[in-house]
Design a protein around this motif. Structure first.
Motif, PDB file in Angstrom:
ATOM      1  N   LEU A  54       3.782 -14.646   2.871  1.00 34.34           N
ATOM      2  CA  LEU A  54       3.446 -14.494   4.279  1.00 34.34           C
ATOM      3  C   LEU A  54       2.050 -13.894   4.388  1.00 34.34           C
ATOM      4  N   HIS A  55       1.243 -14.435   5.280  1.00 33.09           N
ATOM      5  CA  HIS A  55      -0.133 -13.979   5.462  1.00 33.09           C
ATOM      6  C   HIS A  55      -0.289 -13.374   6.855  1.00 33.09           C
ATOM      7  N   THR A  56      -0.917 -12.214   6.923  1.00 31.69           N
ATOM      8  CA  THR A  56      -1.159 -11.548   8.195  1.00 31.69           C
ATOM      9  C   THR A  56      -2.327 -10.579   8.027  1.00 31.69           C
ATOM     10  N   THR A  57      -2.623  -9.834   9.053  1.00 27.28           N
ATOM     11  CA  THR A  57      -3.652  -8.797   8.976  1.00 27.28           C
ATOM     12  C   THR A  57      -2.995  -7.438   9.170  1.00 27.28           C
ATOM     13  N   GLY A  58      -3.559  -6.416   8.529  1.00 24.40           N
ATOM     14  CA  GLY A  58      -3.006  -5.074   8.616  1.00 24.40           C
ATOM     15  C   GLY A  58      -4.102  -4.037   8.771  1.00 24.40           C
ATOM     16  N   THR A  59      -3.665  -2.802   8.951  1.00 21.62           N
ATOM     17  CA  THR A  59      -4.578  -1.676   9.122  1.00 21.62           C
ATOM     18  C   THR A  59      -4.285  -0.639   8.056  1.00 21.62           C
ATOM     19  N   VAL A  60      -5.318  -0.158   7.394  1.00 24.09           N
ATOM     20  CA  VAL A  60      -5.160   0.886   6.388  1.00 24.09           C
ATOM     21  C   VAL A  60      -4.789   2.188   7.092  1.00 24.09           C
ATOM     22  N   THR A  61      -3.699   2.818   6.621  1.00 19.19           N
ATOM     23  CA  THR A  61      -3.167   4.022   7.255  1.00 19.19           C
ATOM     24  C   THR A  61      -2.915   5.077   6.182  1.00 19.19           C
ATOM     25  N   PRO A  62      -3.386   6.306   6.369  1.00 19.23           N
ATOM     26  CA  PRO A  62      -3.106   7.347   5.372  1.00 19.23           C
ATOM     27  C   PRO A  62      -1.633   7.744   5.391  1.00 19.23           C
ATOM     28  N   LEU A  63      -1.119   8.122   4.232  1.00 20.62           N
ATOM     29  CA  LEU A  63       0.252   8.621   4.168  1.00 20.62           C
ATOM     30  C   LEU A  63       0.392   9.958   4.859  1.00 20.62           C
ATOM     31  N   SER A  64      -0.678  10.753   4.882  1.00 18.19           N
ATOM     32  CA  SER A  64      -0.668  12.023   5.608  1.00 18.19           C
ATOM     33  C   SER A  64      -2.081  12.344   6.053  1.00 18.19           C
ATOM     34  N   SER A  65      -2.186  12.885   7.262  1.00 18.58           N
ATOM     35  CA  SER A  65      -3.458  13.352   7.810  1.00 18.58           C
ATOM     36  C   SER A  65      -3.156  14.584   8.648  1.00 18.58           C
ATOM     37  N   VAL A  66      -3.676  15.731   8.227  1.00 17.81           N
ATOM     38  CA  VAL A  66      -3.306  17.020   8.819  1.00 17.81           C
ATOM     39  C   VAL A  66      -4.519  17.635   9.500  1.00 17.81           C
ATOM     40  N   SER A 126      -9.880  18.316   9.454  1.00 17.43           N
ATOM     41  CA  SER A 126      -8.721  17.488   9.118  1.00 17.43           C
ATOM     42  C   SER A 126      -8.788  17.107   7.647  1.00 17.43           C
ATOM     43  N   ILE A 127      -7.614  16.998   7.037  1.00 16.73           N
ATOM     44  CA  ILE A 127      -7.512  16.591   5.634  1.00 16.73           C
ATOM     45  C   ILE A 127      -6.681  15.323   5.577  1.00 16.73           C
ATOM     46  N   THR A 128      -7.263  14.264   5.028  1.00 24.04           N
ATOM     47  CA  THR A 128      -6.614  12.960   4.969  1.00 24.04           C
ATOM     48  C   THR A 128      -6.372  12.572   3.522  1.00 24.04           C
ATOM     49  N   GLN A 129      -5.132  12.219   3.223  1.00 26.86           N
ATOM     50  CA  GLN A 129      -4.789  11.773   1.879  1.00 26.86           C
ATOM     51  C   GLN A 129      -5.251  10.325   1.703  1.00 26.86           C
ATOM     52  N   LEU A 130      -6.001  10.080   0.635  1.00 31.95           N
ATOM     53  CA  LEU A 130      -6.529   8.736   0.362  1.00 31.95           C
ATOM     54  C   LEU A 130      -5.872   8.051  -0.823  1.00 31.95           C
ATOM     55  N   ASP A 131      -5.220   8.779  -1.687  1.00 32.02           N
ATOM     56  CA  ASP A 131      -4.605   8.181  -2.871  1.00 32.02           C
ATOM     57  C   ASP A 131      -3.263   8.850  -3.152  1.00 32.02           C
ATOM     58  N   PRO A 132      -2.154   8.076  -3.038  1.00 33.46           N
ATOM     59  CA  PRO A 132      -2.088   6.678  -2.604  1.00 33.46           C
ATOM     60  C   PRO A 132      -2.290   6.553  -1.099  1.00 33.46           C
ATOM     61  N   ILE A 133      -2.411   5.307  -0.658  1.00 37.58           N
ATOM     62  CA  ILE A 133      -2.658   5.040   0.759  1.00 37.58           C
ATOM     63  C   ILE A 133      -1.763   3.890   1.192  1.00 37.58           C
ATOM     64  N   ALA A 134      -1.551   3.768   2.501  1.00 35.69           N
ATOM     65  CA  ALA A 134      -0.647   2.745   3.033  1.00 35.69           C
ATOM     66  C   ALA A 134      -1.422   1.724   3.855  1.00 35.69           C
ATOM     67  N   VAL A 135      -0.819   0.538   3.983  1.00 36.61           N
ATOM     68  CA  VAL A 135      -1.319  -0.510   4.875  1.00 36.61           C
ATOM     69  C   VAL A 135      -0.163  -0.884   5.797  1.00 36.61           C
ATOM     70  N   ALA A 136      -0.389  -0.769   7.097  1.00 39.78           N
ATOM     71  CA  ALA A 136       0.630  -1.095   8.093  1.00 39.78           C
ATOM     72  C   ALA A 136       0.334  -2.474   8.683  1.00 39.78           C
ATOM     73  N   VAL A 170       2.491   0.516   0.148  1.00 43.44           N
ATOM     74  CA  VAL A 170       1.739   1.607  -0.468  1.00 43.44           C
ATOM     75  C   VAL A 170       0.904   1.050  -1.615  1.00 43.44           C
ATOM     76  N   PHE A 171      -0.353   1.541  -1.711  1.00 45.17           N
ATOM     77  CA  PHE A 171      -1.294   1.065  -2.720  1.00 45.17           C
ATOM     78  C   PHE A 171      -1.910   2.249  -3.461  1.00 45.17           C
ATOM     79  N   ASP A 172      -2.139   2.073  -4.760  1.00 52.53           N
ATOM     80  CA  ASP A 172      -2.980   3.019  -5.493  1.00 52.53           C
ATOM     81  C   ASP A 172      -4.416   2.868  -5.006  1.00 52.53           C
TER      82      ASP A 172
END
Length: 374
Positions: A51-63, A201-211, A266-268
């Motif tokens: 399946l092909h679509t478009t997504g948005t990179v989303t951090p697993l946590s952003s505080v 703000s502190i954003t986690q970059l590794d690993p990271i998610a795509v929604a 989730v991606f490395d």
């Protein structure tokens, strides 16, 4: 005169009719030449449903880091864009008032402990005097109550010290988790308060998610893939090589407005190639069709009765109706054929049912064939 003329005309017509029956048609005298075509062999193999679509990179946590006490910033220990670990010191606030309150509570504890020791001695003397008959039982009870009250006071002092230590710890602001620091909005001398804006703000970059979102018809495939450990997902920035990840989340409801369900993978991201908020092209392997009948899409002819292909049997081409199960790229998984059958790839526009054909080897087959021995 007229009867003779009619008779002669009838004889001429009869002779002309006999002569037409004896002359063979030119088309029947010679057969149509065979059509030169290229054929491919139908194969059975596992065919992934992608399946092909478009997504948005989303951090697993952003505080958002905020102050928990009203104070003044005395020192900033980090800079913008810095990667920090959990527990690393970020800011130091003015702690003089909280330190003084802690020392005051400790002094109160020391005084109450001394009073408690005296109350215990008074209780011991009262018990001795009661044994000798010099005091009544009421005096002993009063001394006992004094000891218990003082013990409660000591316990309250210790709780007050613990509270002051908590307040004092708030003057050292540390990172709640690992990640990359964003913009810093305060400097030494800035007054901060619990209800104020975030310090950073502190954003986690590794690993990271795509929604991304999937059509409702693929919800069952996504849930099955999630239970099986997560389907393979690829995400690619425009003009960049794709990165591989795994499906990790399927939302608990379908969006009634769009008919889609929200999912995440989730991606490395050790190289920080995926950045929060970026748009990516997503490919999700929803499932695999095991042992599917696969052939090139170019062999399929779309007709008013549905898709069909021309199958070559004993030097002749015959149309056969098929059903396309799934198509991806240049290939398609179909039903209605058997492995090993040969279907026409090039030249099908000149074919009719039963047309004689001469098969040519396609360029791909010729290139892959072994060279003859020298």
């Amino acid at each position: 005169m007229r009867p003779r003329l009619l008779c002669a005309l009838g004889v001429a017509l009869a002779l002309a009719g006999c002569g037409g029956e004896q002359r063979p048609a030119a088309g029947a005298a010679r057969a149509l030449p065979p059509v030169s075509v290229t054929t491919v062999e139908v194969r059975a193999r596992d065919f992934p449903v992608v399946l092909h679509t478009t997504g948005t990179v989303t951090p697993l946590s952003s505080v958002d880091v905020k102050a928990q006490v009203a104070s003044v910033v005395t020192k900033v220990h980090v800079h913008e864009g810095q990667f920090v670990r959990a527990g690393e010191l970020l800011f130091t606030l003015d702690a003089r008032a909280d330190q003084a309150n802690l020392e005051k509570a400790q002094a109160q504890l020391a005084r109450d402990l001394a009073t408690l020791d005296d109350a215990k001695r008074q209780l011991a003397r009262s018990r001795d005097l009661l044994a000798q008959g010099f005091v009544a039982q009421g005096a002993v009870d009063t001394a006992q109550a004094g000891v218990e009250a003082q013990q409660a006071a000591v316990q309250a002092d210790r709780a007050a010290i613990a509270a002051e230590r908590v307040n004092l710890s708030y003057t050292r602001i540390t990172a709640p988790g690992a990640g990359r620091i964003g913009a810093i909005s305060v400097f030494p001398g800035t007054t901060v308060a619990p209800g104020g804006p975030a310090l950073l703000s502190i954003t986690q970059l590794d690993p990271i998610a795509v929604a991304f979102s999937l059509p409702q018809r693929h919800l069952g495939d996504a849930l099955a893939a999630l239970q099986g450990g997560g389907a393979a997902v690829e995400a690619a920035l425009p003009g960049a090589a794709p990165q591989r990840g795994r499906l990790s989340f399927v939302d608990n409801a379908v969006d009634a407005g769009s008919g889609t369900v929200r999912v995440k993978a989730v991606f490395d991201n050790r190289g920080a190639r995926l950045w929060p908020g970026a748009y990516v092209d997503v490919s999700l392997t929803a499932r695999t069709l095991a042992g599917a009948i696969v052939l090139p899409q170019a062999t399929i002819v779309q007709t008013a009765r549905g898709p069909q292909v021309f199958v070559v049997e004993q030097g002749k081409a015959h149309p056969r109706a098929i059903a396309v199960v799934y198509a991806e790229g240049a290939d398609a998984a179909v039903t209605g054929l058997k492995p090993g059958e040969r279907v026409v790839l090039d030249g099908r526009q000149n074919l009719r049912d039963g047309s004689a054909v001469v098969e040519r080897r396609d360029a791909a087959a010729a290139a892959s064939a072994p060279l003859p021995a020298q």
